[in-house]
Design a protein around this motif. Structure first.
Motif, PDB file in Angstrom:
ATOM      1  N   THR A 321       0.805  -1.223   0.000  1.00  0.00           N
ATOM      2  CA  THR A 321       0.000   0.000   0.000  1.00  0.00           C
ATOM      3  C   THR A 321       0.838   1.274   0.000  1.00  0.00           C
ATOM      4  OG1 THR A 321      -0.151  -0.073   2.417  1.00  0.00           O
ATOM      5  CG2 THR A 321      -1.894  -1.164   1.171  1.00  0.00           C
ATOM      6  N   MET A 322       2.118   1.183   0.348  1.00  0.00           N
ATOM      7  CA  MET A 322       2.972   2.370   0.326  1.00  0.00           C
ATOM      8  C   MET A 322       3.015   2.938  -1.088  1.00  0.00           C
ATOM      9  SD  MET A 322       6.224   1.000   2.511  1.00  0.00           S
ATOM     10  CE  MET A 322       6.082   0.437   4.201  1.00  0.00           C
ATOM     11  N   SER A 323       2.880   4.251  -1.208  1.00  0.00           N
ATOM     12  CA  SER A 323       2.905   4.871  -2.533  1.00  0.00           C
ATOM     13  C   SER A 323       3.582   6.228  -2.446  1.00  0.00           C
ATOM     14  CB  SER A 323       1.484   5.025  -3.074  1.00  0.00           C
ATOM     15  OG  SER A 323       0.715   5.852  -2.223  1.00  0.00           O
ATOM     16  N   PRO A 324       4.100   6.724  -3.578  1.00  0.00           N
ATOM     17  CA  PRO A 324       4.718   8.060  -3.566  1.00  0.00           C
ATOM     18  C   PRO A 324       3.709   9.090  -3.076  1.00  0.00           C
ATOM     19  CG  PRO A 324       5.173   6.927  -5.629  1.00  0.00           C
ATOM     20  CD  PRO A 324       4.156   6.101  -4.901  1.00  0.00           C
ATOM     21  N   ASN A 325       4.128   9.900  -2.146  1.00  0.00           N
ATOM     22  CA  ASN A 325       3.214  10.868  -1.537  1.00  0.00           C
ATOM     23  C   ASN A 325       3.758  12.275  -1.773  1.00  0.00           C
ATOM     24  OD1 ASN A 325       1.528  12.385   0.259  1.00  0.00           O
ATOM     25  ND2 ASN A 325       1.122  10.477   1.382  1.00  0.00           N
ATOM     26  N   GLU A 326       2.946  13.113  -2.395  1.00  0.00           N
ATOM     27  CA  GLU A 326       3.382  14.475  -2.682  1.00  0.00           C
ATOM     28  C   GLU A 326       3.494  15.320  -1.421  1.00  0.00           C
ATOM     29  OE1 GLU A 326       0.791  16.095  -5.603  1.00  0.00           O
ATOM     30  OE2 GLU A 326       1.377  14.655  -7.160  1.00  0.00           O
ATOM     31  N   ASP A 327       2.831  14.889  -0.369  1.00  0.00           N
ATOM     32  CA  ASP A 327       2.919  15.596   0.900  1.00  0.00           C
ATOM     33  C   ASP A 327       4.173  15.125   1.637  1.00  0.00           C
ATOM     34  OD1 ASP A 327       2.686  16.777   3.341  1.00  0.00           O
ATOM     35  OD2 ASP A 327       0.736  15.908   3.845  1.00  0.00           O
ATOM     36  N   ALA A 328       5.164  15.982   1.688  1.00  0.00           N
ATOM     37  CA  ALA A 328       6.442  15.597   2.281  1.00  0.00           C
ATOM     38  C   ALA A 328       6.348  15.318   3.767  1.00  0.00           C
ATOM     39  CB  ALA A 328       7.483  16.686   2.026  1.00  0.00           C
ATOM     40  N   GLU A 329       5.266  15.765   4.402  1.00  0.00           N
ATOM     41  CA  GLU A 329       5.115  15.557   5.839  1.00  0.00           C
ATOM     42  C   GLU A 329       4.300  14.311   6.172  1.00  0.00           C
ATOM     43  OE1 GLU A 329       6.761  17.324   8.117  1.00  0.00           O
ATOM     44  OE2 GLU A 329       7.659  18.243   6.343  1.00  0.00           O
ATOM     45  N   ALA A 330       3.701  13.691   5.144  1.00  0.00           N
ATOM     46  CA  ALA A 330       2.951  12.457   5.394  1.00  0.00           C
ATOM     47  C   ALA A 330       3.921  11.372   5.843  1.00  0.00           C
ATOM     48  CB  ALA A 330       2.212  12.029   4.138  1.00  0.00           C
TER      49      ALA A 330
END
Length: 603
Positions: A321-330
């Motif tokens: 489920t891990m995916s690239p996240n545009e939110d650097a704070e996620a």
């Protein structure tokens, strides 16, 4: 050309002849690097509904959570006396309990050991496996015990269900990666025979082919693409598609084209590499070593095996489920067992959460809240990056090949193909390609192997992965041969180590196809057996067997007739290509008598 060969008295098991009668029942065993399982179906059900395939649901009651899954971990436990004890979740849980009581040190525990058959290029029947403590056991014994367990489990589970499974009517299919060499395939066949499966009732299915076959049977609403639902045109006649089987150990790739009659041919040879999901697991463990230090992690893995198992199970779930996240704070959250905290304090005398402030390279990406480790997206991406780069670079090279032009669909199967990280990376890297995956991507190989067992002629042609040839000693010709190869045999000048080509790399071969027959003589009249060494090369026209890239694959052992002259022992040998395993046939030229001929790729 007269081909003379030296005697070799080594014994070997025969390659089986495919059973020709209808398979009333077909059972498949998918023995994977990380997970394994079985499935079966009946012939009459297959004819009415090919997708009516029965699988097993495996249960785990160990660790901190109970699990239900369609496969079980590929791990096996043997007693200190070397006797089989358990497989899968049962092996994991028993070993975990033994470790908690410090009673595990003399038990043999093997996990992720299938990769040995890919990595070991000198595989023999005496090759040994090393367990997590350094204990050794013959690999053949370990593999055959696992196959026997899965076979017996299937038969026992359905003995009282009224489903009427009969061993005598069962045809078995064992899955193998397409990139394995012939020695690894023979190893698995012999292990299965040792496990109680008769060779004539056993087929090997190449994993990406089996998965593709399964997807072709699926209703299109069960095959989801990056653009929504896949269309029936994806598998229409004339269409080419790349199959990416992303498993735990290897990435297995092949390129298919659908023919007008609905059958399939391979248009680019099977390829891939050791870039499966376990490489991401190793990256995660390496990251933990950065956080805690290698000594702490080593103690944690060896002393607190139950906690380590729980941590890796949690990572296995989140890995998909891990995916690239545009939110650097996620942040991705992991529960860090108390044992890690205690071990760190014992080794370093301080709290490792506080020590993070001193680690400049990771302190910005890792924070702690209680027993929770919170990891920023940049660090999560780093865990996958090396593996994904290997896969993307390899696919980029493949799509440049002229024979792959027109392959506009990537069919993603295998457990690791469910990773959002991998899926997103491929979408970004190949925006013009349609990404397609079945709903049960992790079961595609297993169920496809059952379909292959019922319909073994579904793949009508494959590409030769190598140039195959034999080692012969022809009459020396100074205009062709190197002077260093000149040898005197029975008073005649001969050229040693000559590569006698049977089939060229990248040749399309129909299933069961043979090429030019090659005639051989024994060097000496008293020989009762003749050994024909088989070599492979990535080059199209190798001249000698010791050229760069040439490898000894194994040999064909031919039982010669009991006659008095060399001429009466003149033998025609032909290799049979295009199936999932090589075949061989030999006969006496003078009489036409068919001789016993068998491969020995294991020494």
């Amino acid at each position: 050309m007269r081909r003379f060969l030296y005697i070799d008295m080594a014994s070997a098991l025969p390659v089986s002849v495919q059973a020709t009668k209808d398979r009333l029942q077909v059972a498949a065993i998918d023995f994977g690097t990380t997970y394994s399982g079985y499935a079966f179906s009946f012939r009459d059900e297959f004819l009415k509904n090919p997708l009516k395939i029965f699988t097993n649901q495996w249960k785990s009651q160990g660790g901190s959570t109970n699990l239900l899954s369609m496969k079980t971990p590929s791990c096996v436990l043997f007693s200190p006396e070397g006797n089989f004890h358990s497989f899968g979740y049962n092996a994991e849980e028993k070993y975990m309990k033994l470790a908690m009581d410090d009673q595990h040190t003399r038990w043999f525990y093997f996990k992720h050991f299938k990769m040995l058959l890919y990595e070991n290029k000198n595989l023999t029947r005496t090759t040994k496996l090393t367990d997590d403590k350094g204990l050794k056991m013959p690999a053949h014994k370990v593999f055959s015990a696992c196959i026997r367990y899965l076979k017996d489990h299937l038969l026992e589970m359905h003995a009282t269900t009224g489903e009427g499974l009969k061993l005598g009517e069962m045809h078995w299919v064992l899955t193998v990666p397409a990139i394995w060499d012939d020695s690894a395939k023979q190893f698995m066949r012999e292990a299965a025979v040792e496990a109680g499966i008769e060779s004539e009732y056993l087929s090997l299915a190449l994993e990406p082919e089996a998965a593709a076959l399964y997807c072709r049977y699926l209703p299109m609403e069960k095959v989801v693409s990056s653009a929504g639902k896949a269309s029936i045109e994806s598998f229409a006649p004339g269409k080419r598609y790349l199959v990416l089987d992303a498993g735990g150990g290897t990435i297995d790739i092949t390129v298919h084209e659908t023919l007008p009659d609905g059958t399939v041919k391979e248009v680019y040879k099977a390829n891939g590499g050791p870039w499966g999901g376990t490489t991401v697991d190793k990256a995660f463990v390496s990251f933990l070593e950065e956080v805690t230090g290698p000594e702490v992690m080593q103690i944690f893995k060896t002393t607190y095996k139950g906690d380590f198992l729980d941590l890796m199970r949690e990572f296995e779930v989140k890995k998909k489920t891990m995916s690239p996240n545009e939110d650097a704070e996620a942040k991705t959250v992991f529960r860090m067992p108390i044992a890690i905290h205690e071990t760190y304090r014992t080794v370093h005398g301080t709290d490792f959460r506080m020590s993070m402030l001193l680690q400049q390279d990771i302190k910005d990406n890792v924070t702690f809240t209680g027993d929770k480790m919170r990891v920023r997206p940049a660090q999560i991406q780093a865990l996958f990056q090396k593996t994904i780069d290997h896969i993307v670079n390899h696919l980029t090279d493949i799509f440049k090949r002229p024979e792959v032009q027109g392959a506009n669909m990537i069919l993603m199967v295998g457990g690791f193909s469910e990773s959002k990280m991998l899926q997103n990376a491929l979408k970004r890297s190949f925006p013009s390609k349609q990404m397609v995956s079945p709903e049960e991507a992790s079961l595609a190989v297993l169920k496809g192997a059952v379909l292959f067992g019922h319909n073994p002629t579904a793949i009508v042609a494959r590409m030769s992965r190598f140039t195959y040839g034999t080692d012969i000693w022809p009459i020396f010709d100074p205009t062709i041969h190197m002077i260093s190869k000149l040898k005197i045999v029975d008073g005649e000048q001969r050229c040693a180590d000559h590569f006698d080509k049977h089939i060229e790399v990248d040749t399309e071969v129909c299933a069961g196809m043979t090429f030019e027959e090659h005639t051989y003589f024994p060097l000496y009249t008293h020989q009762t057996k003749m050994s024909v060494k088989i070599f492979t090369s990535p080059q199209k026209n190798p001249l000698y067997i010791d050229e760069e890239g040439c490898s000894l694959l194994g040999k064909i052992v031919v039982d010669l007739p009991d006659t008095q002259t060399t001429k009466e022992k003149e033998v025609v040998v032909k290799l049979i290509y295009g199936n999932t395993e090589l075949g061989v046939e030999a006969r006496v030229v003078k009489t036409g008598r068919v001789l016993s001929a068998r491969f020995d790729f294991l020494g």
